[in-house]
Design a protein around this motif. Structure first.
Motif, PDB file in Angstrom:
ATOM      1  N   VAL A 167       0.789  -1.231  -0.058  1.00  0.00           N
ATOM      2  CA  VAL A 167      -0.151   0.053  -0.093  1.00  0.00           C
ATOM      3  C   VAL A 167       0.713   1.071  -0.010  1.00  0.00           C
ATOM      4  CG1 VAL A 167      -1.678   1.269   1.356  1.00  0.00           C
ATOM      5  CG2 VAL A 167      -1.910  -0.988   1.027  1.00  0.00           C
ATOM      6  N   ILE A 168       1.886   1.173   0.728  1.00  0.00           N
ATOM      7  CA  ILE A 168       2.777   2.322   0.880  1.00  0.00           C
ATOM      8  C   ILE A 168       3.609   2.692  -0.361  1.00  0.00           C
ATOM      9  CG2 ILE A 168       5.323   3.261   1.792  1.00  0.00           C
ATOM     10  CD1 ILE A 168       4.053   2.079   4.456  1.00  0.00           C
ATOM     11  N   SER A 169       3.856   1.720  -1.212  1.00  0.00           N
ATOM     12  CA  SER A 169       4.786   1.958  -2.451  1.00  0.00           C
ATOM     13  C   SER A 169       3.530   2.368  -3.682  1.00  0.00           C
ATOM     14  CB  SER A 169       5.148   0.442  -2.723  1.00  0.00           C
ATOM     15  OG  SER A 169       4.911  -0.224  -4.008  1.00  0.00           O
ATOM     16  N   GLY A 170       2.407   1.847  -3.356  1.00  0.00           N
ATOM     17  CA  GLY A 170       1.407   2.425  -4.377  1.00  0.00           C
ATOM     18  C   GLY A 170       1.058   3.802  -4.075  1.00  0.00           C
ATOM     19  N   MET A 171       1.209   4.218  -2.612  1.00  0.00           N
ATOM     20  CA  MET A 171       0.912   5.728  -2.629  1.00  0.00           C
ATOM     21  C   MET A 171       2.124   6.590  -3.255  1.00  0.00           C
ATOM     22  SD  MET A 171      -0.303   5.984   1.566  1.00  0.00           S
ATOM     23  CE  MET A 171       0.303   4.850   2.110  1.00  0.00           C
ATOM     24  N   ARG A 172       3.136   5.998  -2.982  1.00  0.00           N
ATOM     25  CA  ARG A 172       4.488   6.673  -3.608  1.00  0.00           C
ATOM     26  C   ARG A 172       4.295   6.785  -5.095  1.00  0.00           C
ATOM     27  NH1 ARG A 172       9.891   4.219  -2.230  1.00  0.00           N
ATOM     28  NH2 ARG A 172       8.599   2.415  -2.464  1.00  0.00           N
ATOM     29  N   SER A 173       3.664   5.615  -5.872  1.00  0.00           N
ATOM     30  CA  SER A 173       3.408   5.722  -7.140  1.00  0.00           C
ATOM     31  C   SER A 173       2.372   6.817  -7.455  1.00  0.00           C
ATOM     32  CB  SER A 173       2.947   4.386  -7.687  1.00  0.00           C
ATOM     33  OG  SER A 173       3.864   3.234  -7.242  1.00  0.00           O
TER      34      SER A 173
END
Lengths: 314, 240
Positions: free
Chosen positions: A176-182
């Protein structure tokens, strides 16, 4: 804001009475970047984040979140619509289940994410109606994260997001965190676990006693600090004096740190690595576990904070 | 408007789902009316007991909702970090407070419907004093709510739970809700008269029980608490 900086503070000081929790801290984070504040418990991580969230007033220094001062009423009013917050613990009605909590929080925002999509994203579908107080620690953390995300924030503050979370839940949270970054969200998280900072963050600020003691990307931090030299493994009992003489023009010191484990101090250039490999090959010695010029984040952490690393979990 | 409506719905729903809240705000009042309306052991004088009981228990119900229920729920919300977390949402404190007040008034309407229905079934004949009754209930709600938030804002959740329930019991006994003030020792009745519980019960006894004007001292005491309670809470409340 044109330079892409979403969150910034310089020379931040936070005092509680005579106790100085944050002592001249500066940091900067951009949109689409994950910044980890890493440090032992009591280092000032939560005080820093809660000041950026607008919960505490800074005793000194300047703060900017999306161009606003979170400590000013006008800034606070503007930021509550654009900033997501995950507290270190709690924050949800004890009798309320994930679905109801997500629907309630969604109603606070003009353009919220769909609550049921968030339930699925965080893997909370099977406990959608279970009251908060009966959720596991990991489920509570995932719900807190979902609630922080519900308003489509541009900046999100996560205070120890993976503390007390099982390995499977950690994977979900990392995704989820890496999705937010994207999506271009600026993510600021705190952790006292090195492995989490290494896995999650683009940039790491190591905090100790309210001060930033090191700052950089994980790669920069691992490559900086004292010269790391070269380490390798081979058979025990190699003539280290002969090896040192063969690979260095200057005075190189080679030590056998443990039987069959060697440490070459000084620079770790490709030329030296090649000379080392040639010397070993000429004598028919094996070479394994070669590491050149890179300390683990843990070594950096230990050297800058001067203390034992915390365990894998809290 | 949408966040406020959603918050009010959530507050009412949480109260009605909490067994102890339903017991406190509806169960106990209904039991008191039915039991003491049937078993004539209270010193309520020569008239039918229900004539004294109905207004007294309505006053108790108002106190239960606006002071005890509000205080306990808010105390735990503070303890669980809910209030802190809501401070970082666009809901904001003014709307949270407005939602809590609206929810209390809605719960009081539910209580009034249920308790009046039960009282009528027990043979109660209310007099036409509804206007002043509504006014004193609103004043009392403000005063009780302030006291409840005063406790919830400074005490730990568990301590507050005990304190709010203890205060409820004391006020129940010295309020003229179940036992007429005239039956209390003089000094105790004098103390009771400056507290909002007795002022409310006497106001309701007069307005909807006897059909006589609300005594002046009731208006003054309720008005003073309506201002002092919320003011004290606002000055001392700690959100986390």
């Amino acid at each position: 804001m044109d330079d892409g900086v979403a969150v910034e503070c310089s020379d931040l000081v936070v005092r509680y009475g005579s106790v100085v929790a944050v002592d001249g801290l500066s940091l900067q984070a951009r949109h689409g970047e994950v910044l980890a504040l890493l440090g032992p418990n009591g280092a000032g991580k939560t005080s820093t984040v809660e000041t950026l969230e607008g919960y505490r007033r800074a005793s000194g220094g300047t703060l900017r979140v999306l161009g606003w001062d979170p400590g000013e009423p006008a800034g606070h009013r503007a930021l509550v619509r654009k900033v997501g917050v995950m507290l270190q613990r709690g924050g949800v009605y004890p009798a309320m289940g994930p679905r109801q909590a997500l629907h309630l929080f969604a109603s606070y925002y003009d353009n919220a994410n769909d609550p049921d999509t968030m339930l699925d994203l965080l893997g909370l579908g099977s406990v959608a109606r279970t009251p908060w107080r009966r959720l596991s620690g990991g489920e509570q953390q995932r719900l807190s994260l979902a609630l922080a995300l519900i308003g489509r924030p541009q900046v999100i503050f996560l205070d120890e997001p993976t503390a007390g979370v099982d390995p499977e839940g950690r994977i979900t949270i990392r995704q989820v965190i890496s999705g937010m970054r994207s999506d271009g969200t600026c993510v600021i998280l705190t952790t006292h676990e090195l492995s989490e900072a290494e896995r999650l963050a683009d940039d790491v600020v190591i905090i100790d006693h309210g001060r930033a003691v090191a700052h950089g990307t994980v790669a920069e931090l691992a490559g900086a600090g004292r010269a790391a030299g070269i380490t390798f493994a081979s058979q025990p009992g190699i003539d280290v004096a002969a090896l040192a003489a063969a690979i260095g023009t200057d005075a190189v010191e080679v030590t056998e740190t443990a039987p069959g484990r060697y440490m070459v101090e000084g620079e770790s250039s490709p030329t030296r690595v090649a000379a080392l490999a040639t010397w070993l090959a000429d004598r028919g010695f094996a070479m394994a576990d070669l590491q050149a010029g890179r300390q683990s984040l843990e070594e950096v952490y230990l050297s800058v904070t001067g203390r034992e690393a915390h365990g894998k979990d809290s | 408007m949408r966040p406020l409506a959603a918050q009010v719905t959530a507050e009412v729903r949480m109260t009605l789902k909490r067994g102890e809240s339903v017991l406190l705000t509806l169960g106990i009042p209904v039991v008191l009316i039915v039991f003491f309306g049937s078993v004539h052991v209270l010193p309520t004088g020569s008239g039918k007991p229900i004539t004294f009981l109905a207004p007294g228990v309505l006053a108790l119900a108002v106190m239960s909702t606006s002071m005890v229920n509000l205080s306990i729920a808010t105390g735990f919300e503070r303890g669980y970090g809910v209030l802190k977390r809501l401070g970082a949402t666009p809901l904001g404190r003014p709307r949270l407070l407005a939602a809590k007040i609206t929810a209390i008034v809605m719960l009081e309407v539910i209580q009034a419907v249920v308790l009046v229905a039960v009282s009528l079934a027990m043979g109660w004949h209310p007099t036409s004093g509804a206007g002043p009754a509504v006014a004193v209930v609103l004043l009392a709600t403000s005063g009780f709510g302030g006291i409840g938030l005063l406790l919830a804002g400074v005490l730990k959740a568990e301590v507050n739970l005990a304190a709010a329930n203890g205060l409820w019991l004391v006020l129940l006994l010295v309020s003229g809700m179940l036992v007429p003030l005239a039956k209390l020792p003089g000094w105790l009745a004098a103390v009771a008269r400056v507290l909002p519980a007795a002022a409310l019960s006497q106001a309701l006894h007069h307005s909807i029980g006897l059909g006589t004007p609300v005594p002046g001292w009731s208006w003054i005491v309720l008005g003073a608490w309506a201002i002092a309670g919320p003011l004290a809470a606002a000055l001392t409340f700690r959100w986390e």
